[in-house]
Motif scaffolding. Structure first.
Motif, mmCIF file in Angstrom:
data_model
loop_
_atom_site.group_PDB
_atom_site.id
_atom_site.type_symbol
_atom_site.label_atom_id
_atom_site.label_comp_id
_atom_site.label_asym_id
_atom_site.label_seq_id
_atom_site.Cartn_x
_atom_site.Cartn_y
_atom_site.Cartn_z
ATOM 1 N N PRO A 93 0.804 -1.223 0.000
ATOM 2 C CA PRO A 93 0.000 0.000 0.000
ATOM 3 C C PRO A 93 0.836 1.272 0.000
ATOM 4 O O PRO A 93 0.303 2.353 -0.158
ATOM 5 C CB PRO A 93 -0.802 -0.125 1.304
ATOM 6 C CG PRO A 93 0.048 -0.985 2.183
ATOM 7 C CD PRO A 93 0.741 -1.946 1.258
ATOM 8 N N PHE A 94 2.159 1.135 0.180
ATOM 9 C CA PHE A 94 3.019 2.308 0.238
ATOM 10 C C PHE A 94 4.167 2.127 -0.735
ATOM 11 O O PHE A 94 4.840 1.104 -0.734
ATOM 12 C CB PHE A 94 3.541 2.520 1.659
ATOM 13 C CG PHE A 94 2.443 2.510 2.675
ATOM 14 C CD1 PHE A 94 1.504 3.533 2.712
ATOM 15 C CD2 PHE A 94 2.329 1.472 3.567
ATOM 16 C CE1 PHE A 94 0.484 3.526 3.632
ATOM 17 C CE2 PHE A 94 1.306 1.455 4.492
ATOM 18 C CZ PHE A 94 0.378 2.477 4.530
ATOM 19 N N PHE A 95 4.383 3.154 -1.553
ATOM 20 C CA PHE A 95 5.434 3.060 -2.555
ATOM 21 C C PHE A 95 6.800 3.194 -1.904
ATOM 22 O O PHE A 95 7.075 4.141 -1.193
ATOM 23 C CB PHE A 95 5.248 4.159 -3.597
ATOM 24 C CG PHE A 95 6.237 4.079 -4.710
ATOM 25 C CD1 PHE A 95 6.175 3.076 -5.641
ATOM 26 C CD2 PHE A 95 7.271 5.001 -4.792
ATOM 27 C CE1 PHE A 95 7.092 3.005 -6.669
ATOM 28 C CE2 PHE A 95 8.194 4.937 -5.811
ATOM 29 C CZ PHE A 95 8.105 3.939 -6.748
ATOM 30 N N ALA A 96 7.648 2.205 -2.108
ATOM 31 C CA ALA A 96 8.997 2.218 -1.536
ATOM 32 C C ALA A 96 9.993 2.365 -2.670
ATOM 33 O O ALA A 96 9.972 1.616 -3.638
ATOM 34 C CB ALA A 96 9.256 0.923 -0.769
ATOM 35 N N PHE A 97 10.859 3.337 -2.549
ATOM 36 C CA PHE A 97 11.823 3.598 -3.612
ATOM 37 C C PHE A 97 12.913 2.539 -3.613
ATOM 38 O O PHE A 97 13.393 2.120 -2.569
ATOM 39 C CB PHE A 97 12.419 4.989 -3.459
ATOM 40 C CG PHE A 97 11.435 6.056 -3.778
ATOM 41 C CD1 PHE A 97 11.256 6.483 -5.080
ATOM 42 C CD2 PHE A 97 10.651 6.603 -2.786
ATOM 43 C CE1 PHE A 97 10.333 7.468 -5.388
ATOM 44 C CE2 PHE A 97 9.723 7.593 -3.082
ATOM 45 C CZ PHE A 97 9.562 8.020 -4.383
ATOM 46 N N LYS A 111 4.083 -3.029 6.542
ATOM 47 C CA LYS A 111 4.488 -1.706 6.061
ATOM 48 C C LYS A 111 3.531 -0.582 6.455
ATOM 49 O O LYS A 111 2.330 -0.785 6.648
ATOM 50 C CB LYS A 111 4.665 -1.738 4.544
ATOM 51 C CG LYS A 111 5.797 -2.664 4.121
ATOM 52 C CD LYS A 111 6.143 -2.508 2.658
ATOM 53 C CE LYS A 111 7.339 -3.382 2.313
ATOM 54 N NZ LYS A 111 7.799 -3.185 0.932
ATOM 55 N N PHE A 112 4.098 0.595 6.552
ATOM 56 C CA PHE A 112 3.365 1.825 6.797
ATOM 57 C C PHE A 112 4.223 2.954 6.230
ATOM 58 O O PHE A 112 5.393 2.731 5.898
ATOM 59 C CB PHE A 112 3.094 2.012 8.296
ATOM 60 C CG PHE A 112 4.332 1.977 9.148
ATOM 61 C CD1 PHE A 112 5.031 3.136 9.452
ATOM 62 C CD2 PHE A 112 4.802 0.776 9.662
ATOM 63 C CE1 PHE A 112 6.180 3.104 10.237
ATOM 64 C CE2 PHE A 112 5.948 0.725 10.453
ATOM 65 C CZ PHE A 112 6.632 1.898 10.741
ATOM 66 N N PRO A 113 3.700 4.188 6.095
ATOM 67 C CA PRO A 113 4.521 5.260 5.484
ATOM 68 C C PRO A 113 5.680 5.663 6.394
ATOM 69 O O PRO A 113 6.736 5.055 6.342
ATOM 70 C CB PRO A 113 3.514 6.396 5.274
ATOM 71 C CG PRO A 113 2.170 5.797 5.418
ATOM 72 C CD PRO A 113 2.313 4.611 6.317
ATOM 73 N N ILE A 114 5.494 6.659 7.245
ATOM 74 C CA ILE A 114 6.527 7.036 8.210
ATOM 75 C C ILE A 114 5.871 7.309 9.554
ATOM 76 O O ILE A 114 4.692 7.667 9.629
ATOM 77 C CB ILE A 114 7.352 8.265 7.766
ATOM 78 C CG1 ILE A 114 6.474 9.505 7.629
ATOM 79 C CG2 ILE A 114 8.120 7.989 6.490
ATOM 80 C CD1 ILE A 114 7.253 10.786 7.403
#
Length: 414
Positions: free
Chosen positions: A73-77, A324-327
């Motif tokens: 659900p969160f884009f990880a570079f 996962k989560f954003p920050i």
């Protein structure tokens, strides 16, 4: 009497010219719609196939809608995806406190893969010996002699913080046994995107502020320790002696009233943790710690074992999105010290923050207080905390993480 034909639910006279004209235009309109949808469908199919073989065409992997692939659900570079190249104008150095040869041998595969010469982010790796074991130190020098980017700092914890200014450091504990491919690029980008931050920590499984988050049902699975040895099927000559896949494990066998209680001792050396056929509400370590008064704490080795086997389970199923989560900015609890990104200029402040782990950094503090961030988009697995190591060493976890690294990560450079 004129015959009538039911067209679109209404009677129409066959002698009515306008009725004929409408029938013909409807025929061509229907075929036009069919043709347009066919073109759209073919284009979507072609685009899906192209993005499956060349993911760089789009940031989102459309093929994951059709194939069994993780949809985070969160884009990880990630450097591998081409969305975020290595930043220029400064060095990125990994600082690796070294404790144990067996665990750092696993980490070595990930460090090699993340070197700049292999299209990674690391310009240099500095090992800081924190052990007096002669064999381990000899092994450390052997890998340093084989890799020009590897070097060694003077022994002792104090040397960890004698750092160069204007260099970005990533402190990676030597007992780290898994790095998601995007872990280093993600925390580097987050650090640059938040210049007021003091530290950016990775999403370290089941550590510090994340222990409760990673203990939620669906993330932590009800793994239990096998109580007696179960004969394993013989492997073929071409198969690896070590296997990391949870799907190859048998089901747990034991008494129906079994529970993992506080101070549970390892059943035997090299034991595995297995999923029961039917999960009880309070028999596994994490459930027992939450729902009973006799269960272990979240710092107990049994909780660590359950978390690691749950992680390997999700890793095989390619669904690390559970973690996962954003920050998370300025968590109330302390952050993990085992995978962090900071500038060399801030080394003294970072050291003071870690040395005063009871100090709470809050959003409500003065604006002059530097922020601490946990980046939830890149996953890291750290083998153990100091108090849990003895119990975890009685499992086969190290061999499982080693098998995964050899199969998926290690480069053929040695």
């Amino acid at each position: 009497m004129a015959r009538e034909l039911l067209i679109r639910g209404r009677p129409r006279n066959l002698r009515d010219v306008e009725s004929h004209i409408e029938g013909k235009s409807s025929f061509w309109r229907d075929w036009t719609v069919i043709l347009l949808w066919s073109v759209v469908g073919y284009t979507c199919l072609l685009f899906t196939v192209l993005t499956f073989f060349n993911p760089r065409l789009v940031h989102f992997d459309i093929s994951s809608l059709l194939f069994r692939k993780e949809i985070s659900p969160f884009f990880a570079f990630s450097q591998a995806s081409g969305h975020y190249p290595k930043p220029q104008g400064f060095k990125i150095v990994a600082l690796v406190p070294f404790h144990d040869q067996e665990r750092t041998a696993i980490l070595d595969c990930y460090l090699q893969k993340n070197l700049a010469q292999h299209d990674g982010f690391l310009d240099q790796v500095v090992f800081v010996p924190l052990t007096d074991n002669a064999a381990s130190i000899q092994w450390l020098y052997s890998i340093i002699n084989q890799t020009p980017e590897y070097t060694i700092a003077p022994a002792g914890e104090a040397s960890e913080w004698q750092l160069t200014e204007n260099v970005m450091y990533i402190r990676i504990d030597g007992d780290t046994v898994f790095l998601e491919e995007n872990a280093i690029p993600t925390i580097v980008k987050t650090k640059l995107d938040h210049p007021d931050s003091l530290i950016v920590s990775a999403n370290v499984v089941n550590e510090a502020a994340l222990a409760s988050l990673h203990s939620h049902p669906g993330v932590a699975l009800p793994y239990l320790p096998e109580l007696r040895r179960i004969e394993q099927p013989a492997r073929g000559k071409l198969e690896n002696d070590e296997d990391w896949r949870s799907s190859h494990l048998p089901r747990w066998q034991g008494p129906p009233d079994f529970k993992v209680t506080r101070d549970f001792e390892p059943p035997f050396e090299g034991h595995r943790w297995l999923l029961p056929r039917e999960a009880s509400s309070d028999r596994d370590p994490i459930a027992a710690s939450i729902y009973t008064d006799t269960g272990p704490t979240l710092d107990d080795w049994t909780v660590g074992a359950q978390q690691h086997y749950s992680f390997l389970h999700h890793l095989e199923d390619n669904d690390l999105g559970h973690y996962k989560f954003p920050i998370w900015v300025d968590p109330a609890e302390s952050i993990s010290q085992n995978f962090d990104c900071f500038w060399g200029n801030d080394a003294e402040a970072v050291r003071d923050t870690f040395n005063h782990s009871t100090r709470k950094l809050s959003r409500n503090t003065s604006d002059k207080t530097p922020h601490v961030i946990i980046d939830g988009k890149g996953i890291v697995a750290h083998y153990s905390t100091q108090q849990a190591a003895a119990g975890l060493d009685a499992t086969d976890l190290i061999s499982r993480y080693r098998a995964y690294a050899r199969e998926k990560v290690c480069l053929q450079t040695r």
